[in-house]
Motif scaffolding. Structure first.
Motif, short mmCIF file in Angstrom:
data_model
loop_
_atom_site.label_atom_id
_atom_site.label_comp_id
_atom_site.label_asym_id
_atom_site.label_seq_id
_atom_site.Cartn_x
_atom_site.Cartn_y
_atom_site.Cartn_z
N VAL A 122 -19.67 -11.55 34.79
CA VAL A 122 -20.27 -12.38 35.83
C VAL A 122 -19.23 -13.31 36.43
CG1 VAL A 122 -21.94 -14.24 36.29
CG2 VAL A 122 -22.61 -12.25 34.92
N LEU A 123 -18.59 -14.12 35.59
CA LEU A 123 -17.55 -15.02 36.08
C LEU A 123 -16.17 -14.38 36.05
CD1 LEU A 123 -18.69 -18.31 34.30
CD2 LEU A 123 -19.09 -17.65 36.68
N VAL A 124 -15.89 -13.62 35.00
CA VAL A 124 -14.58 -12.99 34.85
C VAL A 124 -14.74 -11.50 34.57
CG1 VAL A 124 -13.54 -15.12 34.00
CG2 VAL A 124 -14.44 -13.45 32.37
N GLU A 125 -13.67 -10.78 34.78
CA GLU A 125 -13.70 -9.34 34.61
C GLU A 125 -13.91 -8.95 33.15
OE1 GLU A 125 -9.98 -8.09 36.14
OE2 GLU A 125 -10.51 -8.44 38.24
N LEU A 126 -14.58 -7.84 32.94
CA LEU A 126 -14.69 -7.27 31.61
C LEU A 126 -13.34 -6.68 31.21
CD1 LEU A 126 -18.06 -5.32 31.98
CD2 LEU A 126 -17.71 -7.45 30.72
N CYS A 127 -13.02 -6.74 29.94
CA CYS A 127 -11.81 -6.07 29.49
C CYS A 127 -12.14 -4.62 29.15
CB CYS A 127 -11.20 -6.78 28.28
SG CYS A 127 -12.11 -6.54 26.75
N SER A 128 -11.11 -3.82 29.03
CA SER A 128 -11.29 -2.42 28.66
C SER A 128 -11.86 -2.31 27.25
CB SER A 128 -9.94 -1.68 28.73
OG SER A 128 -10.04 -0.42 28.14
N GLU A 129 -12.80 -1.38 27.05
CA GLU A 129 -13.35 -1.18 25.72
C GLU A 129 -12.27 -0.73 24.73
OE1 GLU A 129 -16.87 1.11 25.39
OE2 GLU A 129 -18.02 -0.13 26.79
N SER A 130 -11.20 -0.11 25.24
CA SER A 130 -10.12 0.32 24.36
C SER A 130 -9.46 -0.88 23.68
CB SER A 130 -9.08 1.13 25.13
OG SER A 130 -8.44 0.33 26.11
N VAL A 131 -9.44 -2.03 24.35
CA VAL A 131 -8.89 -3.25 23.76
C VAL A 131 -9.75 -3.69 22.59
CG1 VAL A 131 -8.39 -5.69 24.19
CG2 VAL A 131 -7.82 -3.97 25.92
N LEU A 132 -11.05 -3.66 22.76
CA LEU A 132 -11.97 -4.05 21.70
C LEU A 132 -11.92 -3.08 20.53
CD1 LEU A 132 -15.02 -5.04 23.94
CD2 LEU A 132 -13.15 -6.49 23.14
N HIS A 133 -11.77 -1.79 20.84
CA HIS A 133 -11.67 -0.78 19.78
C HIS A 133 -10.39 -0.97 18.97
CE1 HIS A 133 -14.74 2.37 21.40
NE2 HIS A 133 -15.16 1.13 21.56
N ALA A 139 -9.37 -11.65 34.79
CA ALA A 139 -9.29 -12.64 35.86
C ALA A 139 -10.68 -12.97 36.39
CB ALA A 139 -8.41 -12.11 36.98
N PRO A 140 -10.82 -14.08 37.08
CA PRO A 140 -12.10 -14.40 37.71
C PRO A 140 -12.44 -13.40 38.81
CG PRO A 140 -10.70 -16.35 37.57
CD PRO A 140 -9.84 -15.18 37.24
N HIS A 141 -13.71 -13.12 38.97
CA HIS A 141 -14.14 -12.31 40.11
C HIS A 141 -13.91 -13.11 41.38
CE1 HIS A 141 -15.81 -8.78 38.14
NE2 HIS A 141 -16.32 -9.58 37.22
N GLU A 142 -13.65 -12.39 42.48
CA GLU A 142 -13.25 -13.06 43.70
C GLU A 142 -14.37 -13.93 44.29
OE1 GLU A 142 -14.51 -12.13 46.87
OE2 GLU A 142 -15.86 -10.61 46.07
N ASP A 143 -15.62 -13.68 43.95
CA ASP A 143 -16.70 -14.48 44.50
C ASP A 143 -17.00 -15.73 43.68
OD1 ASP A 143 -17.78 -13.16 42.34
OD2 ASP A 143 -19.50 -12.32 43.42
N VAL A 144 -16.21 -16.00 42.63
CA VAL A 144 -16.41 -17.22 41.84
C VAL A 144 -16.18 -18.46 42.70
CG1 VAL A 144 -15.39 -18.57 39.95
CG2 VAL A 144 -16.02 -16.20 39.58
N ASP A 145 -15.46 -18.31 43.80
CA ASP A 145 -15.26 -19.47 44.67
C ASP A 145 -16.57 -19.98 45.25
OD1 ASP A 145 -15.82 -17.46 46.50
OD2 ASP A 145 -13.94 -17.63 47.60
N ALA A 146 -17.62 -19.16 45.20
CA ALA A 146 -18.93 -19.58 45.71
C ALA A 146 -19.53 -20.71 44.88
CB ALA A 146 -19.89 -18.39 45.74
N LEU A 147 -19.05 -20.89 43.65
CA LEU A 147 -19.60 -21.96 42.80
C LEU A 147 -19.30 -23.34 43.39
CD1 LEU A 147 -19.79 -19.53 40.86
CD2 LEU A 147 -19.11 -21.06 39.02
N ALA A 148 -18.22 -23.44 44.17
CA ALA A 148 -17.86 -24.72 44.74
C ALA A 148 -18.92 -25.24 45.70
CB ALA A 148 -16.52 -24.62 45.46
N ALA A 149 -19.73 -24.34 46.25
CA ALA A 149 -20.77 -24.73 47.20
C ALA A 149 -22.06 -25.15 46.51
CB ALA A 149 -21.05 -23.59 48.17
N LEU A 150 -22.14 -25.00 45.20
CA LEU A 150 -23.37 -25.34 44.47
C LEU A 150 -23.29 -26.79 44.01
CD1 LEU A 150 -23.75 -22.10 42.30
CD2 LEU A 150 -24.69 -22.58 44.57
N SER A 151 -24.27 -27.57 44.37
CA SER A 151 -24.26 -29.00 44.04
C SER A 151 -25.09 -29.32 42.80
CB SER A 151 -24.79 -29.80 45.23
OG SER A 151 -26.11 -29.40 45.57
N LEU A 152 -25.52 -28.29 42.07
CA LEU A 152 -26.34 -28.48 40.88
C LEU A 152 -25.48 -28.47 39.62
CD1 LEU A 152 -29.20 -25.97 41.78
CD2 LEU A 152 -29.25 -28.46 42.00
#
Length: 246
Positions: A42-53, A121-134
């Protein structure tokens, strides 16, 4: 839970790729008093499952298991239940707490490395959080120390009033989503009564609903075609859509 709002207007929101005119979305006057986010996917990219394995395979070696089955590696790499951990540890006659402690340690080390290498890395749309005042918070099934490291590394931690995730212990598995415990703790920490939760999995939707709050299911490349057995309040394709919901 609010679901549909009683009033609407239209808000112009930049296109995700910034390639053309703004998009007009209907905006619901919802009255939400906070927003909670899942972390990975949601906020950041998933890592490869091979890393977890690979991390899980090393954990097996640490407890003396040199040839675990691929099925057992997969069982302890992602979406692990307490019952799975117990069954796998019993199968190899090893201490479940020790196996899990080593698994958590290697996962943490590798995810820190993935973050530094730019693969978490963060997803590119995380910048949208700056517009949330909650008030904003994070609710994750990942380890708290990993979530905090990733958010701090990318300069995002200060945007959130609370982070609720797991401790690296076997007992923490009982509080994982879809259990509502972490969601409820985050709601209380933000002093909210009616927040919106944004997740990318069915367990996120169920956890939010069990906590009595609305849920926005966020579709990305890794879950774009997923069919759910439970109905979220909203089905969205970008965090920028939140500006029209809260």
């Amino acid at each position: 839970m609010r679901g549909s709002a009683t009033a609407q207007y239209r808000q112009w929101v930049p296109r995700p790729d910034r390639s053309g005119p703004f998009i007009a979305y209907p905006v619901s006057v919802s009255g939400y008093d906070g927003v909670l986010f899942d972390h990975d996917g949601v906020l950041v990219e998933l890592c490869s499952e091979s890393v977890l394995h690979a991390a899980t395979r090393q954990a097996f070696r640490d407890v003396g298991v040199t040839a675990p089955s691929q099925e057992d590696i997969a069982a302890l790499a992602i979406r692990v239940s307490p019952e799975q951990l117990t069954a796998v540890a019993d199968r190899y006659d090893v201490n479940a707490d020790r196996l899990w402690e080593r698994r958590e340690a290697h996962i943490e080390r590798r995810l820190r490395a993935e973050t530094r290498a730019g693969r978490k890395a963060p997803h590119e749309d995380v910048d949208a959080l700056a517009a949330l005042s909650l008030p904003l918070g994070v609710v994750s099934n990942n380890q708290t120390r990993i979530v905090e490291f990733v958010l701090n590394y990318h300069g995002l931690a200060d945007r959130f009033g609370t982070i609720h995730a797991r401790e690296p212990t076997r007992q923490s598995l009982h509080r994982k989503k879809p259990a509502p415990w972490h969601v409820e703790q985050a709601v209380a920490a933000l002093d909210c009564t009616d927040p919106l939760y944004v997740g990318d999995s069915e367990s996120d939707v169920r956890a939010g609903q069990r906590a009595g709050i609305d849920v926005a299911f966020l579709r990305r490349d890794h879950n774009n075609d997923r069919r759910l057995d439970v109905s979220p309040t909203y089905d969205i394709e970008s965090l920028r859509r939140l500006a029209t919901l809260v």
